[in-house]
Scaffold this active site. Structure first.
Site, mmCIF file in Angstrom:
data_model
loop_
_atom_site.group_PDB
_atom_site.id
_atom_site.type_symbol
_atom_site.label_atom_id
_atom_site.label_comp_id
_atom_site.label_asym_id
_atom_site.label_seq_id
_atom_site.Cartn_x
_atom_site.Cartn_y
_atom_site.Cartn_z
ATOM 1 N N ASP A 1 16.878 47.431 -18.537
ATOM 2 C CA ASP A 1 17.209 46.119 -19.192
ATOM 3 C C ASP A 1 15.988 45.550 -19.867
ATOM 4 O OD1 ASP A 1 18.684 43.944 -19.431
ATOM 5 O OD2 ASP A 1 18.262 43.088 -17.770
ATOM 6 N N GLY B 1 12.632 41.633 -11.447
ATOM 7 C CA GLY B 1 13.481 42.563 -10.486
ATOM 8 C C GLY B 1 14.511 42.020 -9.833
ATOM 9 N N ASP C 1 3.478 51.301 -18.109
ATOM 10 C CA ASP C 1 4.269 51.094 -19.223
ATOM 11 C C ASP C 1 4.933 52.414 -19.460
ATOM 12 O OD1 ASP C 1 5.007 51.056 -21.899
ATOM 13 O OD2 ASP C 1 3.238 51.001 -22.960
ATOM 14 N N LYS D 1 20.413 48.816 -21.972
ATOM 15 C CA LYS D 1 20.756 47.566 -22.899
ATOM 16 C C LYS D 1 20.285 47.956 -24.298
ATOM 17 C CE LYS D 1 18.377 43.687 -22.785
ATOM 18 N NZ LYS D 1 17.537 42.365 -22.390
ATOM 19 N N TRP E 1 17.567 43.166 -10.874
ATOM 20 C CA TRP E 1 18.426 44.284 -10.746
ATOM 21 C C TRP E 1 17.946 45.228 -9.472
ATOM 22 C CZ3 TRP E 1 20.342 47.080 -15.646
ATOM 23 C CH2 TRP E 1 21.012 46.158 -16.568
ATOM 24 N N ASP F 1 7.463 47.899 -14.374
ATOM 25 C CA ASP F 1 7.657 47.319 -15.692
ATOM 26 C C ASP F 1 6.049 47.036 -16.063
ATOM 27 O OD1 ASP F 1 8.034 45.494 -17.754
ATOM 28 O OD2 ASP F 1 9.569 44.511 -16.768
#
Length: 831
Positions: A119, A58, A94, A159, A60, A78
């Site tokens: 990320d 958490g 998911d 990313k 970000w 997440d």
């Protein structure tokens, strides 16, 4: 016990780790998004809705809650649980499942995200290739979720790992976003393979190709093309190394082939590119004995084929030439002899069957073509219905067919001999030859014509009303146009060949009737003479006043101008005197000529002078009509003098014309000839006002101007601009009027003092002097208070500000707003 030391492998406990602890962030990755946000225009500060995919733990979301505007919607998701964060919504799911999509839609309602962050990374350790592919697949799933929830112009930050799938992902990003750029923030470790891609300006396409987000399509491995063996042969110096290991099933690096097998091979270039050596055949081989006799089979060639990797371009060419010659010697390239096959002629039944097949094939082709055309028509109809283009395409065809017969036909007019009448402007009907030969009467539907004429009149009236309303609106909006309209410049007509519209139209109607009734030559001559008389026209009244009122035409003389203005009256006087008195011989023998300079007389001879010698009768024989005519002439001349101040040369064209007339470059005949051009004799009768105005504005002859005229007008404008404005002149006049009134008042009082006999002369002089001082004393104006703005050093100042003398007043922005409000309220109450 000794103190345990925490592991610091790969520099994990770096400065960003300790900074995150100090700032209260849950992970050091917070500084990655902070640095990316600063580098790319602070997009988080402009985002009201932010989605963080793979948000655990958490960090970000913490940065987004600090940088985003107040009351922004921040959602973190997440696969592992996330501790609750202030001002953030977090849930466990998911991102590759439909459950995550439904929960996101439930939290966002009808909103769209401005920024989507990702990320996430898979659990690594299986192998670099597997980990890189899993990361790319996860990035593509995050992009799919972002595309469903991003707003137009939104931002996506993700990313990815540097791998073989990197270019494929970048291509997909470029299809969906306007600007795509890869970056590696300083907070990311150098030993890490991660990089961040910032995608800005989401295009939000209406239709999305599902293959863009399909992993099987995006990460599909395309088959590699064949090796470029030609480059190895013709450009062996340039070597491209491909470190991809051994080929499948081939684990040797050295390849060898017999020379005779190479000669018999059909693809020599690709074969040479893969070989290292060509082995020499045994000496007792029959084919080799034949080839050894060739001139190209030299000892140097036999040495070159032992190591092909060291050969150059010249050596390979020599080897290929030897191969070609060897194939000719062995007869490998010999062309096969063509065999002639006799074709038996077709029987009658076979010929009929063949023709039937051809006809059947043609019918099938026609049917396919007709079906294709019908499908195209149906497709066009469907498109037209979808676009609401439901108007019938056949509309107007019947009217066009009916009207085609009534169109004007020039050939028919020439054949029937009616072209001459049409050229004279007569509106005649053109009939066909058959109708003229049959002499059939053509009946018209009078009621239909009347209805059509009424409709046309109604439309013309509507157009006139619309044009008048347009002129009124323009006059209200444009002050210059309003002034021109008041002066009459807008309605001035350029051509004055006929003195009045009524006269011109009457004469034209009479001429038309006369031509239709009579066909004799004498009548035609009279008609032509009448038209010529109409076209003869002197200068208009305004033009005469213009030439009379400008000093630049002074060289012509007042007497000449007077004579020119009244030439017709003088001719009338002559005829009247001859009829009334009867002294034609005396008058003809004693003409009274004008006095003109020698230079003027020379100009008259050469240029067909404007002046004419008019004989007059003696004074004692003048009749009453003559005296009346003289009075009329003098009255008109005095009227021209009175209107001299009203005429002004305001344009460069007028000044150029004035210079040319004054200097003798042009005379009256030149001006008349210039006035006759293609726009002069246009018929303006029964035309709408808007059309006439448009013709006046656009149908003009552009006349040349001179530099001197332009400078004269410019100097005149300077003089006009140098004059004070009307308000200043009025103020000066009021000031002078007040001074005169004070002077009159002083005069009256001084007279009263002088009449007082009780006072001495000294006392009278003192009182008069006091009155003069009192009246001539300047009125004292109250000094205005200096306004000092309460800002900077003057803010909250008690006492006089520095550098301010006399009365002053402290003001600020609040007082300014209050004054504006008071004025607004007062204005509102006035209404």
């Amino acid at each position: 016990m000794g103190k345990t030391q925490k592991k610091n492998s790969k520099g994990r406990l770096d400065r960003y780790y300790y900074l995150a602890k100090e700032k209260g962030y849950r992970a050091r990755s917070s500084f990655k998004i902070i640095q990316i946000n600063e580098k790319y225009g602070h997009f988080l500060e402009k985002s009201k809705v932010v989605i963080d995919l793979c948000a655990a733990p958490g960090s970000w979301c913490q940065v987004a809650s600090q940088l985003c505007p107040i009351n922004s919607l921040i959602i973190g998701v997440d696969i592992v649980p996330i501790k609750a964060l202030p001002n953030c919504i977090t849930f466990q799911s998911d991102i590759t499942t439909e459950d995550c999509r439904s929960q996101l839609r439930g939290h966002m309602k009808t909103w769209k995200a401005d920024t989507v962050l990702h990320d996430g990374a898979p659990n690594v350790g299986l192998g670099w290739v597997q980990d890189a592919f899993t990361q790319s697949h996860l990035t593509l799933q995050a992009l799919k979720l972002a595309v469903e929830n991003l707003n137009t112009g939104g931002t996506f930050v993700t990313k990815i790992f540097r791998s073989r799938d990197y270019n494929n992902l970048m291509w997909v990003f470029q299809q969906l976003f306007e600007k795509v750029e890869a970056t590696k923030p300083p907070a990311s470790r150098n030993v890490s393979a991660e990089i961040f891609v910032v995608c800005k300006g989401y295009k939000s396409p209406k239709k999305m190709d599902p293959r863009l987000l399909d992993p099987r399509e995006v990460f599909e491995e395309l088959p590699t093309g064949p090796d470029n063996n030609e480059a190895k042969i013709f450009n062996p110096e340039k070597k491209v190394r491909r470190r991809q290991g051994y080929e499948e099933g081939d684990y040797t690096l050295f390849h060898e082939m017999p020379l005779l097998e190479f000669i018999k091979n059909e693809d020599p270039i690709n074969t040479l590119g893969t070989l290292n050596k060509l082995s020499e055949p045994p000496q007792d081989d029959h084919e080799w004995k034949i080839l050894k006799k060739s001139k190209l089979c030299t000892p140097e060639l036999l040495e070159c084929i032992k190591d092909l990797k060291v050969l150059g371009r010249k050596d390979f060419k020599h080897l290929l030439k030897f191969r070609k010659q060897a194939r000719d010697l062995l007869g490998l390239d010999a062309k096969e002899e063509t065999q002639e096959i006799e074709v038996e002629p077709l029987t009658e039944d076979q010929q009929i069957e063949k023709e039937l097949q051809e006809l059947t094939e043609k019918q099938k082709q026609k049917a396919r073509k007709a079906k294709k055309q019908s499908n195209e028509i149906k497709q066009k109809e469907i498109q037209r219905s979808q676009m609401n283009m439901l108007t019938d395409m056949n509309i107007g065809i019947e009217a066009a067919q009916i009207g085609a017969e009534s169109l004007f036909n020039l050939k028919t007019a020439i054949k029937t001999g009616q072209l001459e009448k049409l050229s004279k402007g007569k509106k005649k009907m053109i009939f066909n030859d058959e109708e003229i030969m049959k002499d059939n009467d053509i009946n018209f539907d009078e009621e239909a014509d009347a209805n059509s004429e009424d409709e046309i009149d109604e439309l013309e009236a509507q157009l006139d009303d619309m044009y008048n309303s347009y002129q009124n609106r323009r006059a209200e909006r444009d002050a210059n146009y309003r002034a021109k309209k008041l002066r009459g410049d807008v309605d001035d007509e350029g051509w004055e060949g006929i003195e009045s519209d009524k006269e011109g139209s009457d004469k034209e109607t009479e001429a038309n009737d006369y031509e239709m009734e009579s066909e004799s030559d004498s009548d035609d001559d009279e008609h032509i003479q009448r038209i010529a008389d109409q076209r003869k026209k002197e200068l208009s009244k305004n033009a005469k006043v213009f030439f009379a009122s400008n000093s630049i035409f002074g060289e012509l003389g007042d007497e000449a101008l007077l004579e020119e203005m009244n030439k017709k009256e003088a001719k009338t006087n002559q005829v009247t005197n001859e009829n009334a008195v009867g002294h034609a011989n005396d008058i003809s023998n004693k003409p009274e000529q004008m006095e003109v300079d020698s230079s003027d007389s020379e100009n008259d001879v050469s240029d067909d002078s404007d002046f004419e010698i008019v004989p007059n009768a003696p004074d004692e024989e003048l009749s009453d009509s003559d005296s009346d005519n003289e009075n009329d002439v003098s009255r008109k001349y005095s009227k021209a003098k009175d209107q001299q101040s009203k005429v002004d040369i305001a344009t460069v064209e007028a000044m150029t014309l004035a210079h040319q007339v004054a200097l003798g470059h042009k005379n009256k005949h030149d001006l008349v000839n210039e006035g006759i051009h293609k726009y002069s004799f246009r018929d303006h009768d029964d035309l709408p006002e808007w059309f006439v105005d448009d013709e006046k504005r656009n149908s003009k002859i552009v006349k040349p101007i001179t530099k001197e005229a332009a400078l004269a007008i410019k100097e005149k404008q300077k003089q006009l601009n140098a004059r004070p404005i009307k308000k200043v002149l009025e103020a000066q006049g009021r000031k002078k009027l007040r001074a005169l009134k004070r002077l009159e008042k002083l005069k009256k009082k001084s007279d009263m003092i002088n009449e007082d006999s009780a006072k001495s002369e000294r006392d009278k002089a003192d009182e008069i002097q006091k009155l003069m001082k009192k009246l001539t004393k300047k009125q004292k104006t109250k000094p205005k208070a200096t306004l000092v703005v309460a800002r900077g050093s003057n803010r909250g100042l008690s006492g006089r500000p520095k550098g301010v003398k006399g009365k002053y007043k402290m003001v600020d922005g609040v007082m300014k707003n209050e004054q504006r409000a008071l004025k607004r309220i007062a204005k509102k109450h006035k209404k």
